[in-house]
Motif scaffolding. Structure first.
Motif, PDB file in Angstrom:
ATOM      1  N   ARG A  97      46.868  30.539  84.860  1.00 23.38           N
ATOM      2  CA  ARG A  97      45.682  30.532  84.857  1.00 23.38           C
ATOM      3  C   ARG A  97      44.925  29.402  84.887  1.00 23.38           C
ATOM      4  N   LEU A  98      45.494  28.349  84.581  1.00 20.70           N
ATOM      5  CA  LEU A  98      44.975  26.942  84.754  1.00 20.70           C
ATOM      6  C   LEU A  98      44.654  26.919  86.787  1.00 20.70           C
ATOM      7  N   HIS A  99      45.414  27.814  87.209  1.00 23.95           N
ATOM      8  CA  HIS A  99      45.473  27.218  88.785  1.00 23.95           C
ATOM      9  C   HIS A  99      44.471  28.164  89.381  1.00 23.95           C
ATOM     10  N   ARG A 100      44.329  29.061  88.409  1.00 20.79           N
ATOM     11  CA  ARG A 100      43.059  30.511  88.770  1.00 20.79           C
ATOM     12  C   ARG A 100      41.842  29.278  88.907  1.00 20.79           C
ATOM     13  N   LEU A 101      41.801  28.442  88.844  1.00 20.12           N
ATOM     14  CA  LEU A 101      40.838  27.749  87.883  1.00 20.12           C
ATOM     15  C   LEU A 101      39.661  27.339  89.737  1.00 20.12           C
ATOM     16  N   PRO A 102      38.422  27.124  89.452  1.00 26.34           N
ATOM     17  CA  PRO A 102      37.806  26.188  90.428  1.00 26.34           C
ATOM     18  C   PRO A 102      37.813  24.910  90.099  1.00 26.34           C
ATOM     19  N   LEU A 103      37.676  24.373  91.150  1.00 28.63           N
ATOM     20  CA  LEU A 103      37.798  23.161  91.018  1.00 28.63           C
ATOM     21  C   LEU A 103      36.988  22.049  90.653  1.00 28.63           C
ATOM     22  N   LEU A 104      36.149  22.812  89.691  1.00 30.41           N
ATOM     23  CA  LEU A 104      35.193  22.357  88.442  1.00 30.41           C
ATOM     24  C   LEU A 104      35.901  22.086  87.413  1.00 30.41           C
ATOM     25  N   ALA A 105      37.256  22.735  86.921  1.00 31.33           N
ATOM     26  CA  ALA A 105      37.942  22.301  86.261  1.00 31.33           C
ATOM     27  C   ALA A 105      38.110  20.649  86.460  1.00 31.33           C
ATOM     28  N   LEU A 106      38.134  20.205  87.102  1.00 35.14           N
ATOM     29  CA  LEU A 106      38.783  18.939  87.346  1.00 35.14           C
ATOM     30  C   LEU A 106      37.601  17.701  87.063  1.00 35.14           C
ATOM     31  N   ARG A 107      38.039  16.376  86.294  1.00 31.63           N
ATOM     32  CA  ARG A 107      36.682  15.993  85.492  1.00 31.63           C
ATOM     33  C   ARG A 107      37.023  14.407  86.732  1.00 31.63           C
ATOM     34  N   VAL A 108      36.066  14.816  87.102  1.00 33.30           N
ATOM     35  CA  VAL A 108      36.387  14.043  88.632  1.00 33.30           C
ATOM     36  C   VAL A 108      35.242  14.167  89.175  1.00 33.30           C
ATOM     37  N   ASP A 109      34.790  12.904  90.227  1.00 36.92           N
ATOM     38  CA  ASP A 109      33.310  12.716  90.851  1.00 36.92           C
ATOM     39  C   ASP A 109      32.472  13.884  91.335  1.00 36.92           C
ATOM     40  N   VAL A 110      31.634  14.210  91.166  1.00 36.05           N
ATOM     41  CA  VAL A 110      30.740  15.133  92.264  1.00 36.05           C
ATOM     42  C   VAL A 110      31.949  14.754  94.069  1.00 36.05           C
TER      43      VAL A 110
END
Lengths: 267, 552
Positions: free
Chosen positions: B208-221
């Motif tokens: 399920r986590l692997h399907r998430l978009p990159l937005l799931a990452l708490r990194v800079d825009v």
């Protein structure tokens, strides 16, 4: 000690044995004539009683309480004003008007109590609190609880702390024996007119009815100087006295002199 | 470790209405001011259905939907609301953290069995949130980041198969998923194929986590942009890659964020720390029948409570004592103070006053077994500071006196006069609580002016019969309370217009009467403040006169 002979011996003893209060400096009222009679001014930490001469003079008596409170305290010291609920319902103290007499309403704490008994009890407690400067007790009529004992209690509480109680007696109150240091009777007096015959500064007719250990029975007509926080002799009322047989014509015109028979003499 | 993240939708909660109540109403949006322009911050479902998006300028949105309701976003109120929700979640676990925007993370490790399993707990939590009128998304995962990401983003975007569909701009650009409504709309657009796949086989958490978009990452825009430019679309694209080259190309923060998301790095929540309520009690071996003893014990309990308060740099505003009688009856006593206090002697004295003022005295009966004291309301208390206009010891004395007097007669009996900004005389003075902070100052009188306002104000004004030379002229004589007052001096009129803008119907129908005030002095030297109600001929034919105040 006028009443002391009529007191219960225990009370008399208690009174005689009481430690002499620290004789604080008298607070001058600003008018030499009055201050001379009072021996320098009002004595803080003692009970002072103010009576309205008639129902219509109640505002003047209230004003005098404010003026005394101002004379007795320095400008930032809080003043507690205790009123009965019935009085507050009919006529509230008005902030701008208090300011116009020179007392900042922010200094004032207003206590509205249901009955004279609660009022006196709160007053005794408040008088023991050194944080206050003056406690004004406004009471109407002659409540039975306000007897000699009650006034002595007020006086003793005041002496211990130096807070001055001002007992403002309105609504047909009659003087009764009390432990007051001074007792005043006050009525409104015609003010010195301003331009265009506008009413001027607050003017009062004061009678010193009684002073413990001092002379009494004097009348003055005074004007309150808000800016200097003191009384000054009323400028004009003397000119308005009916002078027997004199050819004096009051400045206000012929119709003004008619009702002036009961002006008191200003000294 | 399992964690649960919840999300709430905000438009409903702030209007306090459930969606069904608002059927037929125009769409609602919340706006924030950004660089001088109002932009949409959060939207309700109808607004989203109309094609509005967060981040859009309010002006553009209004151009599309003229009847849009726009409400300024109140971040503070939202914070308070989330605090309240967090309070509610305390029943599941003491470890509740607020994850802004609009998320709560509950660390449920070790308390699952109390609720019959993770699933049951999550269901309870969701139900609890729903009772608050919220729409909730919840997820359970091994790390807080994973739980939050799953709750916020799972099933919102279809997992890209092959080339993948481009993500909606609003989400990709990193508009905070504060606007939960976006996911809701997207969820409806879930392709049936995926739903079918879900039914076939439950996915593991990693999948399920692997399907998430990159937005799931708490990194800079910027990092996310760079990733997307490099062709990455989902977490699954990144997961198998070695860390060192990723760190070299996209920065260490990416590797760190990925590790936290996938549980490679240990990650913890920072739960809210609620101070434990202050409660002390004393149990007696034998019932105590003396009120004096009870008071002495109460004094000791107060000393303990005040010590705790001092450690917390707080003072109590309310102290409640409960006395348990041996026959089962209880007696509650409570005192309140105007200022936070932590002096046991002061509070004990208030309790003594309280007992003295009781209408039915404290009856020990066969004696009390337990005395319990709690401090339900405690506030931060700064140490007394020197002020320019008074000394602190005096203020403290005065506050103590007022507390004592208030306990006996009721706090509403002690008031302070506070000015109100109005021309209407009877409204100009307000009676405020003595403890009210920073009252506005009174306007000082002009030097050498006589008193222009009366010392006492009659409430209501009393009607008088007035003789005047002309109907709109100054009074010459009036009758009040049965006696006639001939006017020797007067000044006026001072015209005070009604505050028609306070009226419901404004100026148009009935603006109210104007008052003409005169300061008058009668021949006996008494000064009155009288007014004529209504302008002669313009407002009324027969203006009435009233005396409103008395001067010294």
């Amino acid at each position: 000690m006028l009443e002391s002979s009529r007191l219960h011996p225990a009370v008399t003893r208690g009174f005689a044995g009481a430690v002499a209060p620290p004789v604080a400096d008298m607070r001058p009222l600003g008018m030499d004539a009055i201050d001379r009679v009072l021996g320098g001014g009002l004595l803080p930490g003692r009970l002072h009683e103010i009576f309205a001469r008639e129902r219509a003079d109640e505002a003047s008596a209230t004003g005098l309480a404010v003026m005394f409170a101002l004379a007795l305290t320095s400008p930032s010291v809080p003043v507690l004003w205790l009123r009965e609920e019935s009085a507050q319902r009919k006529a509230g103290l008005y902030g701008p008007g208090l300011m116009d007499l020179g007392i900042d309403p922010a200094r004032l704490i207003l206590g509205v109590l249901p009955d004279p008994k609660a009022l006196l009890r709160a007053a005794v407690d408040a008088l023991r609190c050194c944080a206050l400067g003056v406690v004004i007790l406004e009471l109407g009529g002659n409540p039975p609880v306000l007897d000699l004992t009650a006034s002595r209690r007020l006086g003793l509480a005041a002496e211990s702390s130096g807070v001055t109680p001002l007992l403002l007696r309105l609504r047909d109150a009659r003087p009764m024996p009390s432990a007051a240091q001074t007792r005043w009777d006050v009525a409104g007096a015609p003010s010195a007119p301003l331009a265009a015959d506008a009413p001027g500064h607050a003017a009062l007719n004061l009678s010193l009815l009684r002073q413990r250990g001092g002379p009494a029975g004097f009348d003055w007509t005074v004007e309150w100087d808000r800016d200097a926080v003191c009384f000054r002799p009323a400028a004009l009322p003397g000119a308005r006295l009916p002078v027997s047989g004199g050819g004096y014509a009051p400045p206000g015109g012929a119709d003004d002199g008619a009702g002036a028979q009961d002006w008191r003499i200003a000294v | 470790m399992l964690r649960l993240a919840e999300r709430t939708t905000e438009p409903e909660r702030r209007t306090g209405a459930s969606p069904s109540d608002r059927a037929g109403e125009p769409p609602l949006v919340f706006t924030v001011k950004e660089r001088g322009a109002y932009r949409l911050h959060a939207l309700d479902e109808p607004a989203l259905a109309m094609g509005l998006e967060p981040g859009m300028a309010l002006a553009d949105a209004r151009a599309r939907l003229p009847d849009l309701r726009a409400v300024p976003h109140d971040a503070e109120a939202e914070g308070r609301f989330i605090e309240r929700l967090a309070d509610l979640c305390d029943r599941f676990t003491p470890m509740v953290a607020i994850a802004l925007p609009e998320g709560l993370v509950l660390d449920i490790e070790g308390c699952v069995h109390l609720f019959g399993g993770e699933v049951a707990l999550a269901r309870d939590a969701v139900r609890l949130m729903r009772t608050q009128g919220l729409r909730v998304r919840s997820a359970r995962a091994g790390t807080p980041e994973a739980a939050l990401a799953l709750a916020r983003l799972e099933n919102i975007n279809p997992p890209p198969t092959g080339g993948g569909r481009p993500l909606p701009q609003a989400v990709v650009e990193g508009y905070p998923p504060s606007t939960l409504a976006t996911p809701l709309r997207q969820r409806k657009a879930l392709p049936p194929a995926l739903a079918g796949e879900k039914r076939k086989r439950a996915l593991t958490e990693t999948e399920r986590l692997h399907r998430l978009p990159l937005l799931a990452l708490r990194v800079d825009v910027d990092v996310r942009h760079a990733l997307r430019r490099a062709g990455f679309v989902t977490i699954g694209d990144l997961a198998p890659l070695p860390a060192a080259p990723l760190a070299a190309r996209f920065g260490a923060s990416l590797v760190d964020a990925l590790g936290r998301l996938l549980g490679r790095i240990d990650s913890r929540i920072t739960p809210r720390r609620l101070p434990a309520p202050i409660r002390t009690e004393r149990r007696f071996a034998e019932p105590v029948a003396h009120v004096e003893t009870v008071m002495a014990v109460l004094g000791e309990l107060l000393a303990q409570a005040c010590e705790t308060l001092a450690e917390r740099h707080q003072g109590g505003r309310r102290f409640a004592a409960r006395l348990y009688r041996s026959d089962g009856a209880t007696r509650d006593l409570a005192v309140e103070t105007g200022q936070p206090v932590r002096d046991p002697a002061v509070v004990l004295r208030l309790f003594e006053e309280r007992i003295e003022a009781l209408s039915d005295p404290l009856d020990p009966g066969f004696g009390f077994d337990i005395v319990r004291l709690s401090v339900p309301i405690a506030e931060g208390r700064s140490d007394p500071q020197a002020r320019l206009d008074g000394d602190p010891a005096r203020d403290a004395d005065l506050a103590a006196l007022l507390d004592r007097l208030s306990v006996r007669a009721g706090a509403q009996r002690y008031r302070r006069l506070v000015p109100r900004d109005t021309h209407i005389p009877e409204r100009a003075t307000r009676l405020a609580r003595v403890s009210e902070a920073d009252p506005p100052p009174w306007e000082t009188a002009v030097a050498d002016e006589p008193p222009l306002r009366p010392l006492t104000l009659l409430d209501p004004p009393e009607r008088i019969e007035v003789m005047a030379q002309v109907p709109d002229g100054p009074p010459r004589q009036f009758r009040w309370r049965g006696s006639v007052h001939r006017i020797a001096r007067q000044e006026g009129p001072e015209r005070i217009a009604p505050e028609w803008w306070r009226r419901r119907d404004g100026y148009s129908t009935n603006p109210g009467f104007t008052r003409d005030y005169y300061r008058v002095e009668d021949e006996a030297g008494r000064r009155y403040w009288v007014f004529r109600l209504g302008l002669y001929e313009r407002e009324t034919e027969q203006p009435d006169w009233y005396v409103h105040g008395l001067f010294a």
